[in-house]
Write an enzyme that holds these catalytic residues in place. Sequence first.
Site, PDB file in Angstrom:
ATOM      1  CE  LYS A 104      -3.805  -2.322   2.381  1.00 12.60           C
ATOM      2  NZ  LYS A 104      -4.517  -2.568   3.659  1.00 12.60           N
TER       3      LYS A 104
ATOM      4  CD  GLN B  78      -3.317  -4.135   6.791  1.00 15.27           C
ATOM      5  OE1 GLN B  78      -3.406  -3.094   6.136  1.00 15.27           O
ATOM      6  NE2 GLN B  78      -3.817  -5.281   6.357  1.00 15.27           N
TER       7      GLN B  78
ATOM      8  CG  ASP C  36      -9.272   0.493   5.692  1.00 17.19           C
ATOM      9  OD1 ASP C  36      -9.157  -0.020   4.564  1.00 17.19           O
ATOM     10  OD2 ASP C  36      -8.460   0.313   6.615  1.00 17.19           O
TER      11      ASP C  36
HETATM   12  N1  GUN Z   1      -6.886  -6.381   6.709  1.00 17.34           N
HETATM   13  C1  GUN Z   1      -7.344  -7.132   5.667  1.00 17.34           C
HETATM   14  N2  GUN Z   1      -7.939  -6.340   4.761  1.00 17.34           N
HETATM   15  C2  GUN Z   1      -7.853  -5.073   5.218  1.00 17.34           C
HETATM   16  C3  GUN Z   1      -8.276  -3.824   4.708  1.00 17.34           C
HETATM   17  O1  GUN Z   1      -8.882  -3.689   3.642  1.00 17.34           O
HETATM   18  N3  GUN Z   1      -7.979  -2.743   5.484  1.00 17.34           N
HETATM   19  C4  GUN Z   1      -7.338  -2.846   6.671  1.00 17.34           C
HETATM   20  N4  GUN Z   1      -7.128  -1.742   7.363  1.00 17.34           N
HETATM   21  N5  GUN Z   1      -6.943  -3.992   7.172  1.00 17.34           N
HETATM   22  C5  GUN Z   1      -7.195  -5.105   6.442  1.00 17.34           C
END
Ligand code: GUN
Length: 281
Positions: free
Chosen positions: A50, A94, A117
Site C-alpha cells: 500500500k 491495518q 478504509d
Molecule cells: N486487513 C485485511 N484487509 C484489510 C483492509 O482492507 N484494510 C485494513 N485496514 N486492514 C485489512
Amino acid sequence: MTARVIDGKSLAAALRAEVGRKVAATGFTPGLAVVLVGEDPASSVYVRTKDRAAREAGIDARTIRLPADTSQDALLATIAGLNDDPAIDGILVQLPLPRGIDQRVVIEAIDPAKDVDGFHPVNVGYLADGRPNLVPCTPLGVMKMLRHAGVTLSGARALVLGRSAIVGRPMGALLLAADATVTIAHSRTLDLAGECRRADILVAAVGRVEMVTADWIKPGATVIDVGINRLPDGRLAGDVAFEQAAAVAGAITPVPGGVGPMTVACLLENTLTAASRRRAG
Ligand code: GUN
C-alpha cells in the site's frame, strides 16, 4: 464452457495510473498514514504494498510501525495526532490488531473524513443508507471489476459468501445499491451450495481454501474470488477451486491477480477522494 478471466492486475494498474494523473492535476499532495501494530507477516506485506503504490501515485505515504505490545491508549493517541495533522488526508489502521486492543474502539477514533478504509460506523451508516461516502476498498474494487466486465447488475441474483465487516456486509450493500437482488450467506446458512447455484453473481469472501467447487456454480455465472489463502507450500489460493469453476462460470477472477490489486488501487482512489473533499472544505 471456459470462463472469461477478469484481469484485476491490469485493471488496477490502469486505475492507479488514473489516480496518479488526477493527483498530479490537483496541485496538492494527498497524505496517507498507514498504521501497523505488530509484525504479522501478511499484514507487513500488505502495508508495504500500500505504501509503495501510494508513493507511485504521488501520494505522500507515511507508514507508522508500532510494536506488538503497544497499548490501546498509545494507539488512540497516535490516531488523535493523525486526525489533527492537516497534512494527513487518509488514515488506515491495518487489521487484525493484536489481542488486547479493541478494534471497534480504534476504528471509531478515526476521523470519518479521513477513514479511507470506510470502516467507521458513520461511513458504514452512509453505505447502509444507500448514500455511499468512503467505501471499503475491497468491495469497491469488486464493483469496478463487475462494471468493467460488463456484468448486468440490475435485477441479477447476487450471492455474497461471508458476512465480514471488511468485505461481505459492504459488498452486499453495494450490490443492493446497484439494484441486484442480494443474499448474504454465511456459516449458518442452510443449503449453502443451493444458494450459490442460484446466483448470477457469486462473490466468495470466506477465507477457506477452494471451498467453492464447480457444482456450486450456475453455468455462465460471474464468480468473484476475494479469498487470499496461503498454502503450506507458500502459494496463494482463493476461496474458489479456479480450474473446475472456470469450466462452468461465464467470467471469473483469478487469485492472485484478481481482487487483491484492486483493493490497493481503490485505497489510492479513496485517499484522493478524501483529500479533495477535505480541501474543498
Ligand atoms: N486487513 C485485511 N484487509 C484489510 C483492509 O482492507 N484494510 C485494513 N485496514 N486492514 C485489512
